[in-house]
Write an enzyme that holds these catalytic residues in place. Structure first.
Site, PDB file in Angstrom:
ATOM      1  N   GLY A   1       6.379  -6.578   0.843  1.00 46.31           N
ATOM      2  CA  GLY A   1       5.642  -6.338   2.069  1.00 46.31           C
ATOM      3  C   GLY A   1       6.507  -6.628   3.279  1.00 46.31           C
ATOM      4  O   GLY A   1       7.736  -6.493   3.233  1.00 46.31           O
TER       5      GLY A   1
ATOM      6  N   GLU B   1      10.625  -8.613  -1.569  1.00 50.38           N
ATOM      7  CA  GLU B   1      11.214  -7.335  -1.174  1.00 50.38           C
ATOM      8  C   GLU B   1      10.560  -6.975   0.135  1.00 50.38           C
ATOM      9  O   GLU B   1       9.378  -6.610   0.172  1.00 50.38           O
ATOM     10  CB  GLU B   1      10.981  -6.272  -2.251  1.00 50.38           C
ATOM     11  CG  GLU B   1      12.062  -5.196  -2.256  1.00 50.38           C
ATOM     12  CD  GLU B   1      11.699  -4.032  -1.368  1.00 50.38           C
ATOM     13  OE1 GLU B   1      12.108  -4.080  -0.170  1.00 50.38           O
ATOM     14  OE2 GLU B   1      11.040  -3.112  -1.823  1.00 50.38           O
ATOM     15  N   LEU B   2      11.310  -7.086   1.239  1.00 47.56           N
ATOM     16  CA  LEU B   2      10.712  -7.074   2.568  1.00 47.56           C
ATOM     17  C   LEU B   2      11.170  -5.863   3.390  1.00 47.56           C
ATOM     18  O   LEU B   2      11.529  -4.837   2.839  1.00 47.56           O
ATOM     19  CB  LEU B   2      11.052  -8.395   3.279  1.00 47.56           C
ATOM     20  CG  LEU B   2      10.726  -9.659   2.473  1.00 47.56           C
ATOM     21  CD1 LEU B   2      11.202 -10.908   3.199  1.00 47.56           C
ATOM     22  CD2 LEU B   2       9.232  -9.740   2.174  1.00 47.56           C
TER      23      LEU B   2
ATOM     24  N   GLU C   1      11.633  -1.880  12.433  1.00 46.94           N
ATOM     25  CA  GLU C   1      11.332  -0.922  11.375  1.00 46.94           C
ATOM     26  C   GLU C   1      10.250   0.037  11.872  1.00 46.94           C
ATOM     27  O   GLU C   1       9.153  -0.384  12.237  1.00 46.94           O
ATOM     28  CB  GLU C   1      10.861  -1.663  10.125  1.00 46.94           C
ATOM     29  CG  GLU C   1      10.726  -0.779   8.909  1.00 46.94           C
ATOM     30  CD  GLU C   1      10.435  -1.571   7.648  1.00 46.94           C
ATOM     31  OE1 GLU C   1      10.794  -1.099   6.558  1.00 46.94           O
ATOM     32  OE2 GLU C   1       9.846  -2.668   7.756  1.00 46.94           O
TER      33      GLU C   1
ATOM     34  N   TRP D   1       0.801  -1.218   0.000  1.00 46.61           N
ATOM     35  CA  TRP D   1       0.000   0.000   0.000  1.00 46.61           C
ATOM     36  C   TRP D   1       0.836   1.272   0.000  1.00 46.61           C
ATOM     37  O   TRP D   1       0.316   2.357  -0.276  1.00 46.61           O
ATOM     38  CB  TRP D   1      -0.922   0.034   1.229  1.00 46.61           C
ATOM     39  CG  TRP D   1      -0.219  -0.212   2.536  1.00 46.61           C
ATOM     40  CD1 TRP D   1      -0.157  -1.386   3.225  1.00 46.61           C
ATOM     41  CD2 TRP D   1       0.556   0.736   3.293  1.00 46.61           C
ATOM     42  NE1 TRP D   1       0.600  -1.235   4.366  1.00 46.61           N
ATOM     43  CE2 TRP D   1       1.045   0.053   4.437  1.00 46.61           C
ATOM     44  CE3 TRP D   1       0.868   2.078   3.138  1.00 46.61           C
ATOM     45  CZ2 TRP D   1       1.842   0.689   5.395  1.00 46.61           C
ATOM     46  CZ3 TRP D   1       1.667   2.708   4.093  1.00 46.61           C
ATOM     47  CH2 TRP D   1       2.137   2.013   5.208  1.00 46.61           C
ATOM     48  N   ASN D   2       2.133   1.198   0.331  1.00 41.17           N
ATOM     49  CA  ASN D   2       2.878   2.450   0.507  1.00 41.17           C
ATOM     50  C   ASN D   2       3.240   3.135  -0.806  1.00 41.17           C
ATOM     51  O   ASN D   2       3.339   4.365  -0.860  1.00 41.17           O
ATOM     52  CB  ASN D   2       4.128   2.233   1.375  1.00 41.17           C
ATOM     53  CG  ASN D   2       5.063   1.183   0.823  1.00 41.17           C
ATOM     54  OD1 ASN D   2       4.665   0.316   0.042  1.00 41.17           O
ATOM     55  ND2 ASN D   2       6.320   1.237   1.236  1.00 41.17           N
TER      56      ASN D   2
ATOM     57  N   LYS E   1      -2.442  -8.784  -7.410  1.00 45.55           N
ATOM     58  CA  LYS E   1      -3.251  -8.614  -6.213  1.00 45.55           C
ATOM     59  C   LYS E   1      -2.734  -7.368  -5.478  1.00 45.55           C
ATOM     60  O   LYS E   1      -1.699  -7.419  -4.814  1.00 45.55           O
ATOM     61  CB  LYS E   1      -3.143  -9.864  -5.318  1.00 45.55           C
ATOM     62  CG  LYS E   1      -4.199  -9.906  -4.211  1.00 45.55           C
ATOM     63  CD  LYS E   1      -3.824  -9.016  -3.073  1.00 45.55           C
ATOM     64  CE  LYS E   1      -4.973  -8.884  -2.082  1.00 45.55           C
ATOM     65  NZ  LYS E   1      -4.819  -7.682  -1.231  1.00 45.55           N
ATOM     66  N   PRO E   2      -3.424  -6.222  -5.618  1.00 49.49           N
ATOM     67  CA  PRO E   2      -2.970  -5.017  -4.920  1.00 49.49           C
ATOM     68  C   PRO E   2      -3.379  -5.032  -3.458  1.00 49.49           C
ATOM     69  O   PRO E   2      -4.268  -5.789  -3.051  1.00 49.49           O
ATOM     70  CB  PRO E   2      -3.681  -3.896  -5.681  1.00 49.49           C
ATOM     71  CG  PRO E   2      -4.947  -4.524  -6.166  1.00 49.49           C
ATOM     72  CD  PRO E   2      -4.611  -5.972  -6.446  1.00 49.49           C
ATOM     73  N   ALA E   3      -2.739  -4.180  -2.662  1.00 52.05           N
ATOM     74  CA  ALA E   3      -3.052  -4.093  -1.236  1.00 52.05           C
ATOM     75  C   ALA E   3      -4.506  -3.682  -1.031  1.00 52.05           C
ATOM     76  O   ALA E   3      -5.046  -2.856  -1.764  1.00 52.05           O
ATOM     77  CB  ALA E   3      -2.133  -3.094  -0.556  1.00 52.05           C
TER      78      ALA E   3
ATOM     79  N   CYS F   1      10.250   1.257   2.655  1.00 53.22           N
ATOM     80  CA  CYS F   1      11.080   0.117   3.069  1.00 53.22           C
ATOM     81  C   CYS F   1      12.555   0.468   3.058  1.00 53.22           C
ATOM     82  O   CYS F   1      13.321  -0.013   3.895  1.00 53.22           O
ATOM     83  CB  CYS F   1      10.800  -1.082   2.171  1.00 53.22           C
ATOM     84  SG  CYS F   1      11.083  -0.754   0.423  1.00 53.22           S
TER      85      CYS F   1
END
Length: 482
Positions: free
Chosen positions: A227, A249-250, A383, A150-151, A174-176, A283
């Site tokens: 995410g 990508e976390l 984080e 979502w960011n 599949k979007p947020a 992130c």
């Protein structure tokens, strides 16, 4: 509640609706602004069916043909830039200037991959015998499930869909759930290009159901996810069941290190620009500021002065900082600050929710600078994902090198210095997948974006990002003796 006409899925090139919906909330007001379809297992299977049927015809198209659709998509996004940016700001909260840049950047990313898809090269290798001829070719992986956060709801659609399509794969996006309308609107512009049916499909709804369906289906050959680290670990376990290819990508815990020989004004401006972009919800955003003890005081003063000038508010109102995405994010920031203060940290500016009349119902938190921070505080171990800048003092390079070595994360690290020897020494030793030197900007289409350790695996951007959607095939031909 504002109603729109975008409450549909895209399956096999057609709009697809379902009776059950999920709410979309404007984080600046806390109000429901729309609903989108709550797609489930049935709709996801239909999307997989469509992508599977479309895969071979799409893969057989020449790279030039595939590029023509991507270039047209990018042009459509730029043509509708203002409308898309306002939509993005409304559901995500970031300032309109950032949303405009995001749509522009998305288009540039798509254009870059349209061209890079033409440069998928193989190899010819000398044989082991005089009659053997060896070649290596690259072919698209197949049907790909793409899960975006979502960011950056616009940029991440482009960063995943564009290389997948350019490589010859077909996709289910599949979007947020927090920001689905930006993806839907971008897909509408993609469909206007005349893209072949089924090449790109979109399903909105709950991630657990949609993701589970994609993981269970053997026809989905790859999953690309951006995410949290916690969710990424769960997805890795699921991928093992079928040895399904996966890119992750976390989360991150990016430090910035400012040495005494640095340009302090440049460093302060770059740090504030990065740390408070998207309300700190990045992130690769700076999580900890390591200020050398010789310049700690002056750097802290400059950062605090810049932060005090940041205007917070609704993204369409000419502000520099919007809201956090939801109440949970607010609570998390408060939890981290509370722990830091209990352990001796000092809040120099900000440090609380904004509850004025104009901000009453939104998820606003004042931009915050914290000093006297130590490494035993949760603020430095987790984080933050919020507008909080913790400043630590250090004396020796080894202190910050050990921090990155000991951290489970390894996405990005930044440092400021004019010493060329230190540039190479630090860049080579910092334990992160991306290093920024005398700048905090890393995301460009031509470079590989991604981390190491618990910050993920795989890369987005550059020819490295295209490789994520390609398989190697080794071909050995033995010639008959004449």
């Amino acid at each position: 509640m504002q109603q729109t006409t975008m409450n549909y899925l895209w399956i096999n090139g057609e709009k697809f609706d379902v009776p059950e919906t999920i709410d979309v909330i404007n984080p600046a007001t806390g109000q429901v602004i729309d609903q989108v379809p709550n797609g489930g297992e049935k709709e996801t299977k239909l999307a997989i069916d469509a992508a599977y049927r479309a895969f071979k015809p799409w893969a057989k198209l020449s790279p030039n043909r595939r590029a023509s659709y991507l270039l047209a998509w990018a042009d459509n996004l730029l043509e509708n830039r203002e409308k898309l940016a306002r939509l993005l700001t409304e559901e995500q909260g970031k300032p309109l200037t950032e949303s405009l840049d995001e749509i522009e950047g998305s288009a540039q990313f798509i254009k870059w991959y349209a061209e890079e898809g033409k440069r998928v090269y193989g190899d010819v290798i000398a044989g082991a015998s005089e009659n053997q001829r060896i070649s290596v070719i690259k072919q698209p992986v197949g049907v790909c499930g793409l899960i975006t956060p979502w960011n950056f709801p616009g940029a991440m659609v482009a960063r995943k869909v564009a290389p997948a399509l350019a490589a010859g794969c077909t996709v289910i996006l599949k979007p947020a759930a927090e920001t689905p309308r930006t993806a839907i609107a971008m897909f509408e512009q993609l469909m206007k290009t005349g893209l072949p049916d089924g090449a790109a499909n979109l399903v909105t709804g709950r991630a657990s159901v949609i993701g589970d369906t994609m993981f269970r289906d053997q026809r989905v050959r790859k999953i690309s996810f951006k995410g949290s680290t916690q969710v990424g670990k769960q997805l890795m376990k699921r991928a093992a069941d079928q040895v399904k290819r996966i890119s992750l990508e976390l989360g991150g815990n990016a430090p910035v290190i400012v040495f005494p020989d640095a340009n302090i004004d440049l460093a302060a401006e770059a740090i504030v620009g990065n740390k408070f972009e998207n309300c700190g919800q990045m992130c690769n955003g700076i999580n900890i500021i390591f200020a050398h003890e010789e310049i700690r005081e002056v750097l802290t003063e400059k950062i605090a002065a810049l932060v005090n000038r940041l205007k917070v508010g609704i993204g369409t109102d000419n502000v520099q900082l919007g809201p956090l995405i939801n109440e949970s994010s607010l609570n998390n920031v408060e939890r981290l600050l509370r722990d830091a203060k209990e352990k001796g940290a000092r809040v120099l500016t900000g440090g609380k929710r904004i509850k004025s009349a104009a901000h009453m119902n939104g998820y606003f938190f004042a931009p915050t600078v914290v000093s006297d921070v130590t490494l035993d505080m949760k603020l430095t171990q987790e984080e933050i994902f919020g507008p909080v800048a913790p400043i630590l003092s250090f004396r020796e390079e080894q202190e910050v090198l050990e921090f990155t070595e000991n951290s489970p994360y390894g996405l990005a690290a930044y440092f400021f210095t004019r010493d060329v020897n230190r540039v190479y020494r630090m860049a080579e030793q910092l334990d992160a997948g991306m290093i920024g030197i005398n700048s905090t900007q890393l995301s460009v289409p031509q470079a590989p974006f991604g981390g190491i350790k618990e910050s993920g695996m795989g890369r987005e951007g550059g020819h490295y990002g295209l490789e994520e959607f390609l398989e190697l095939k080794y071909i050995s031909l033995t010639l008959e003796n004449e």
